[in-house]
Design a protein around this motif. Structure first.
Motif, PDB file in Angstrom:
ATOM      1  N   SER A  51      16.299  54.904 -18.435  1.00 62.57           N
ATOM      2  CA  SER A  51      17.012  53.751 -18.991  1.00 62.57           C
ATOM      3  C   SER A  51      16.277  52.474 -18.632  1.00 62.57           C
ATOM      4  O   SER A  51      15.666  52.361 -17.566  1.00 62.57           O
ATOM      5  N   LEU A  52      16.327  51.501 -19.541  1.00 62.03           N
ATOM      6  CA  LEU A  52      15.677  50.206 -19.366  1.00 62.03           C
ATOM      7  C   LEU A  52      16.771  49.151 -19.262  1.00 62.03           C
ATOM      8  O   LEU A  52      17.630  49.035 -20.140  1.00 62.03           O
ATOM      9  N   ILE A  53      16.714  48.368 -18.180  1.00 57.77           N
ATOM     10  CA  ILE A  53      17.822  47.479 -17.832  1.00 57.77           C
ATOM     11  C   ILE A  53      17.387  46.016 -17.895  1.00 57.77           C
ATOM     12  O   ILE A  53      16.393  45.621 -17.278  1.00 57.77           O
ATOM     13  N   GLY A  54      18.123  45.206 -18.641  1.00 63.06           N
ATOM     14  CA  GLY A  54      17.889  43.763 -18.657  1.00 63.06           C
ATOM     15  C   GLY A  54      16.590  43.346 -19.304  1.00 63.06           C
ATOM     16  O   GLY A  54      16.028  42.310 -18.951  1.00 63.06           O
ATOM     17  N   MET A  55      16.098  44.123 -20.264  1.00 65.04           N
ATOM     18  CA  MET A  55      14.832  43.816 -20.933  1.00 65.04           C
ATOM     19  C   MET A  55      15.064  43.304 -22.342  1.00 65.04           C
ATOM     20  O   MET A  55      16.010  43.722 -23.023  1.00 65.04           O
ATOM     21  N   THR A  56      14.187  42.431 -22.791  1.00 67.36           N
ATOM     22  CA  THR A  56      14.165  42.041 -24.195  1.00 67.36           C
ATOM     23  C   THR A  56      13.599  43.205 -25.007  1.00 67.36           C
ATOM     24  O   THR A  56      12.958  44.111 -24.447  1.00 67.36           O
ATOM     25  N   PRO A  57      13.793  43.208 -26.316  1.00 66.96           N
ATOM     26  CA  PRO A  57      13.190  44.277 -27.132  1.00 66.96           C
ATOM     27  C   PRO A  57      11.676  44.373 -26.945  1.00 66.96           C
ATOM     28  O   PRO A  57      11.120  45.475 -26.936  1.00 66.96           O
ATOM     29  N   GLU A  58      11.019  43.223 -26.789  1.00 60.89           N
ATOM     30  CA  GLU A  58       9.562  43.224 -26.601  1.00 60.89           C
ATOM     31  C   GLU A  58       9.183  43.838 -25.258  1.00 60.89           C
ATOM     32  O   GLU A  58       8.203  44.586 -25.152  1.00 60.89           O
ATOM     33  N   GLN A  59       9.942  43.520 -24.228  1.00 64.44           N
ATOM     34  CA  GLN A  59       9.684  44.114 -22.918  1.00 64.44           C
ATOM     35  C   GLN A  59       9.938  45.611 -22.939  1.00 64.44           C
ATOM     36  O   GLN A  59       9.189  46.383 -22.335  1.00 64.44           O
ATOM     37  N   ALA A  92      14.122  44.903 -15.301  1.00 62.50           N
ATOM     38  CA  ALA A  92      13.169  43.811 -15.456  1.00 62.50           C
ATOM     39  C   ALA A  92      13.469  42.716 -14.455  1.00 62.50           C
ATOM     40  O   ALA A  92      14.629  42.419 -14.154  1.00 62.50           O
ATOM     41  N   ASP A  93      12.406  42.113 -13.915  1.00 60.90           N
ATOM     42  CA  ASP A  93      12.516  40.928 -13.067  1.00 60.90           C
ATOM     43  C   ASP A  93      11.547  39.899 -13.632  1.00 60.90           C
ATOM     44  O   ASP A  93      10.339  40.009 -13.459  1.00 60.90           O
ATOM     45  N   ASN A  94      12.093  38.907 -14.332  1.00 62.98           N
ATOM     46  CA  ASN A  94      11.249  37.926 -15.006  1.00 62.98           C
ATOM     47  C   ASN A  94      10.638  36.904 -14.063  1.00 62.98           C
ATOM     48  O   ASN A  94       9.829  36.075 -14.489  1.00 62.98           O
ATOM     49  N   ASN A  95      10.992  36.960 -12.788  1.00 56.83           N
ATOM     50  CA  ASN A  95      10.501  35.975 -11.825  1.00 56.83           C
ATOM     51  C   ASN A  95       9.461  36.534 -10.862  1.00 56.83           C
ATOM     52  O   ASN A  95       9.007  35.828  -9.963  1.00 56.83           O
TER      53      ASN A  95
END
Length: 236
Positions: A51-59, A92-95
């Motif tokens: 599972s992919l959590i907190g990602m944009t479609p591109e991510q 995802a961690d964008n920071n």
């Protein structure tokens, strides 16, 4: 867990403890390259739910593409799902710029509400981020760091490594656990050391007694592919 494959200490995080069970002597341990503890491996021919959590479609697309670099070389099936109890849960961690992952079946020990892997997207949707995903998913399949290979040819300047960790207020034990320590050859599947492995950190010349940096590896090496095929052979 792993730190950013560039070995920048700010991204460091402690790796889950590996199992100390010694493998049986086999053709795998004699002929193939890489490092893996047998007890960390997933059951053969498993379906891994991811599972992919907190990602944009591109991510999400970059993450899936990077993970699927391993798919042709294993007998495992990767199934992407939104299930909260997926086997591998990637947040995802964008920071941040680095990444971290549990190793192999140790993901089963992580509470369902927590991720088993974190990917930093601060670099953006670039080759460096794809490299991080591929490296961390190697851990998720059970692989350890190649620069900790029992037969590595590296000669570290340990004090310089420690000082770099001091500078970023990272514990020296982390330097030992993630970089300096070599694995016991009696406890791992391994053979020849591969400096081109995706599981090898890129490190600066001051880390070594010869002053030569290690390479930046963006793709699975041929020996990565050979080794993971040996761990998860498609034909028994």
């Amino acid at each position: 867990m792993s730190i950013n494959p560039t070995a920048h200490p700010t991204a460091a995080a402690p790796e889950h403890a590996y199992n100390n069970q010694a493998p049986e002597t086999s053709a795998l341990s004699r002929k193939k390259r890489g490092v893996a503890f047998p007890a960390d491996l997933w059951p053969q021919h498993s379906t891994l739910k991811i599972s992919l959590i907190g990602m944009t479609p591109e991510q999400e697309q970059l993450t899936k593409t990077s993970i699927n670099k391993w798919a042709p070389h294993v007998n495992l099936t990767f199934e992407f799902t939104q299930s909260p109890d997926a086997d591998i849960r990637i947040a995802a961690d964008n920071n941040s710029y680095g990444g971290s992952s549990t190793v192999g079946v140790n993901a089963k020990k992580v509470p369902a509400q927590k991720p088993t892997m974190v990917i930093g997207f601060a670099h953006g949707l670039v080759a460096k981020t794809s490299q991080t995903v591929a490296h961390e998913f190697g851990h998720a399949l059970g692989l350890k760091h190649e620069h900790q290979h029992p037969y590595r040819t590296l000669e570290f300047n340990a004090e310089n490594v420690y000082q770099e960790h001091d500078r970023y207020k990272q514990p020296r034990k982390e330097a030992d656990d993630q970089i300096l320590k070599k694995f016991d050859p009696r406890q791992v599947y391994s053979s020849q050391y591969d400096p081109r492995s995706i599981m090898h950190y890129s490190m600066p010349g001051e880390y070594f007694t010869n002053g030569m940096p290690t390479s930046e590896n963006y793709e699975l090496s041929e020996t990565d592919k050979q080794f993971i095929r040996a761990l998860y052979p498609k034909n028994r």
